[in-house]
Design an enzyme around this catalytic site. Structure first.
Site, mmCIF file in Angstrom:
data_model
loop_
_atom_site.group_PDB
_atom_site.id
_atom_site.type_symbol
_atom_site.label_atom_id
_atom_site.label_comp_id
_atom_site.label_asym_id
_atom_site.label_seq_id
_atom_site.Cartn_x
_atom_site.Cartn_y
_atom_site.Cartn_z
ATOM 1 N N ASP A 45 0.452 -1.340 -0.487
ATOM 2 C CA ASP A 45 -0.138 -0.082 -0.188
ATOM 3 C C ASP A 45 0.514 1.384 0.224
ATOM 4 O O ASP A 45 1.650 1.273 0.504
ATOM 5 C CB ASP A 45 -1.254 0.053 1.418
ATOM 6 C CG ASP A 45 -2.280 0.894 1.141
ATOM 7 O OD1 ASP A 45 -3.382 0.417 1.056
ATOM 8 O OD2 ASP A 45 -2.379 2.484 1.378
ATOM 9 N N ASN B 234 -13.013 -3.310 2.737
ATOM 10 C CA ASN B 234 -14.118 -1.641 3.003
ATOM 11 C C ASN B 234 -14.746 -1.847 2.127
ATOM 12 O O ASN B 234 -14.301 -2.671 0.932
ATOM 13 C CB ASN B 234 -12.422 -0.376 2.655
ATOM 14 C CG ASN B 234 -11.807 -0.230 4.360
ATOM 15 O OD1 ASN B 234 -12.342 -0.917 5.513
ATOM 16 N ND2 ASN B 234 -10.663 0.451 3.948
ATOM 17 N N VAL C 280 -10.729 3.182 -3.794
ATOM 18 C CA VAL C 280 -10.674 2.583 -4.439
ATOM 19 C C VAL C 280 -11.354 1.994 -4.988
ATOM 20 O O VAL C 280 -11.810 0.956 -4.623
ATOM 21 C CB VAL C 280 -9.251 2.735 -5.236
ATOM 22 C CG1 VAL C 280 -8.719 1.417 -6.357
ATOM 23 C CG2 VAL C 280 -8.144 3.298 -3.887
ATOM 24 N N HIS D 175 -10.169 -4.836 -2.946
ATOM 25 C CA HIS D 175 -9.007 -4.867 -2.176
ATOM 26 C C HIS D 175 -9.243 -5.976 -1.010
ATOM 27 O O HIS D 175 -9.743 -5.619 -0.216
ATOM 28 C CB HIS D 175 -7.706 -3.976 -2.386
ATOM 29 C CG HIS D 175 -8.437 -2.740 -2.110
ATOM 30 N ND1 HIS D 175 -9.759 -1.781 -3.118
ATOM 31 C CD2 HIS D 175 -8.558 -2.182 -0.627
ATOM 32 C CE1 HIS D 175 -10.015 -1.146 -2.083
ATOM 33 N NE2 HIS D 175 -9.354 -1.291 -1.064
ATOM 34 N N ILE D 176 -7.997 -7.055 -0.867
ATOM 35 C CA ILE D 176 -8.302 -7.267 1.136
ATOM 36 C C ILE D 176 -7.078 -6.273 1.330
ATOM 37 O O ILE D 176 -5.630 -6.619 0.220
ATOM 38 C CB ILE D 176 -7.624 -8.674 1.295
ATOM 39 C CG1 ILE D 176 -8.786 -9.278 0.240
ATOM 40 C CG2 ILE D 176 -7.897 -9.145 2.519
ATOM 41 C CD1 ILE D 176 -9.023 -10.218 -0.034
ATOM 42 N N HIS D 177 -6.643 -5.792 2.206
ATOM 43 C CA HIS D 177 -5.884 -4.693 3.226
ATOM 44 C C HIS D 177 -5.317 -6.484 3.930
ATOM 45 O O HIS D 177 -5.614 -6.808 4.404
ATOM 46 C CB HIS D 177 -6.480 -4.227 3.982
ATOM 47 C CG HIS D 177 -7.039 -2.842 3.050
ATOM 48 N ND1 HIS D 177 -6.128 -1.195 3.219
ATOM 49 C CD2 HIS D 177 -8.017 -2.359 3.031
ATOM 50 C CE1 HIS D 177 -6.941 -0.619 2.746
ATOM 51 N NE2 HIS D 177 -8.000 -1.283 2.330
HETATM 52 P P1 5GP Z 1 -9.691 1.792 -0.094
HETATM 53 O O1 5GP Z 1 -9.853 2.974 1.026
HETATM 54 O O2 5GP Z 1 -10.425 1.972 -0.869
HETATM 55 O O3 5GP Z 1 -10.399 0.240 1.368
HETATM 56 O O4 5GP Z 1 -8.266 1.219 0.061
HETATM 57 C C1 5GP Z 1 -7.491 2.071 -1.261
HETATM 58 C C2 5GP Z 1 -6.017 1.834 -0.272
HETATM 59 O O5 5GP Z 1 -5.357 2.139 -1.391
HETATM 60 C C3 5GP Z 1 -5.042 2.684 0.581
HETATM 61 O O6 5GP Z 1 -5.178 2.402 1.732
HETATM 62 C C4 5GP Z 1 -4.086 4.255 -0.260
HETATM 63 O O7 5GP Z 1 -3.591 3.722 0.404
HETATM 64 C C5 5GP Z 1 -3.893 2.712 -1.352
HETATM 65 N N1 5GP Z 1 -3.743 3.514 -3.053
HETATM 66 C C6 5GP Z 1 -4.461 4.310 -3.361
HETATM 67 N N2 5GP Z 1 -3.920 4.549 -3.980
HETATM 68 C C7 5GP Z 1 -3.020 4.136 -4.049
HETATM 69 C C8 5GP Z 1 -1.432 3.537 -5.199
HETATM 70 O O8 5GP Z 1 -1.488 4.445 -6.983
HETATM 71 N N3 5GP Z 1 -0.584 2.595 -5.197
HETATM 72 C C9 5GP Z 1 -0.124 2.286 -4.223
HETATM 73 N N4 5GP Z 1 -0.147 1.391 -4.541
HETATM 74 N N5 5GP Z 1 -2.141 1.794 -3.366
HETATM 75 C C10 5GP Z 1 -3.007 3.032 -3.585
#
Ligand code: 5GP
Length: 112
Positions: free
Chosen positions: A28, A85, A94, A98-100
């Site tokens: 991330d 999320n 995004v 995706h799985i964090h």
């Molecule tokens: P969400 O909030 O949608 O669950 O998580 C999206 C994640 O994508 C966030 O933790 C954010 O830091 C990560 N993220 C957003 N843009 C990029 C990017 O361009 N590259 C990478 N590696 N991570 C990203």
């Protein structure tokens, strides 16, 4: 096209730890823990709410990929958290499933 689709297409760089025909695991860009990885399907499913029974095997594969990366990266023993999320209140930014994977410190519960 989301930022994750651009990462899948290698149009923008990412620190990729694992890749196969159906998924990708990368760092991330804004880590919320010492280890913060994302496991994503290559198929652009917007969020878990949009998954269908056809995705059953793929969803299982994403979880097992997270488990395998945890073992390979040596934080399986100390513990980790998997987070998905979904939607506005879930904190989704995004719109590509995706799985964090969060690890490397004691995580709090309940989350903020
Ligand atoms: P969400 O909030 O949608 O669950 O998580 C999206 C994640 O994508 C966030 O933790 C954010 O830091 C990560 N993220 C957003 N843009 C990029 C990017 O361009 N590259 C990478 N590696 N991570 C990203």
């Amino acid at each position: 096209m989301t930022i994750f689709e651009k990462i899948i297409a290698k149009e923008i760089p990412a620190d990729i730890l694992y890749e196969d025909d159906t998924c990708l695991c990368f760092q991330d860009i804004a880590p919320q823990a010492p280890t913060h990885l994302l496991v994503i399907p290559k198929e652009p499913i917007p969020r878990i709410a949009k998954a269908t029974p056809e995705h059953q095997s793929l969803l299982g594969h994403l979880l097992l990929t997270a488990q395998q990366v945890a073992q390979q990266q040596d934080f399986a023993e100390s513990g980790y958290r998997l987070v998905i999320n979904n939607g506005k209140d879930g904190g989704e930014e995004v719109p590509h499933l995706h799985i964090h994977i969060l690890a490397g410190r004691q995580l709090l519960w309940p989350p903020g």
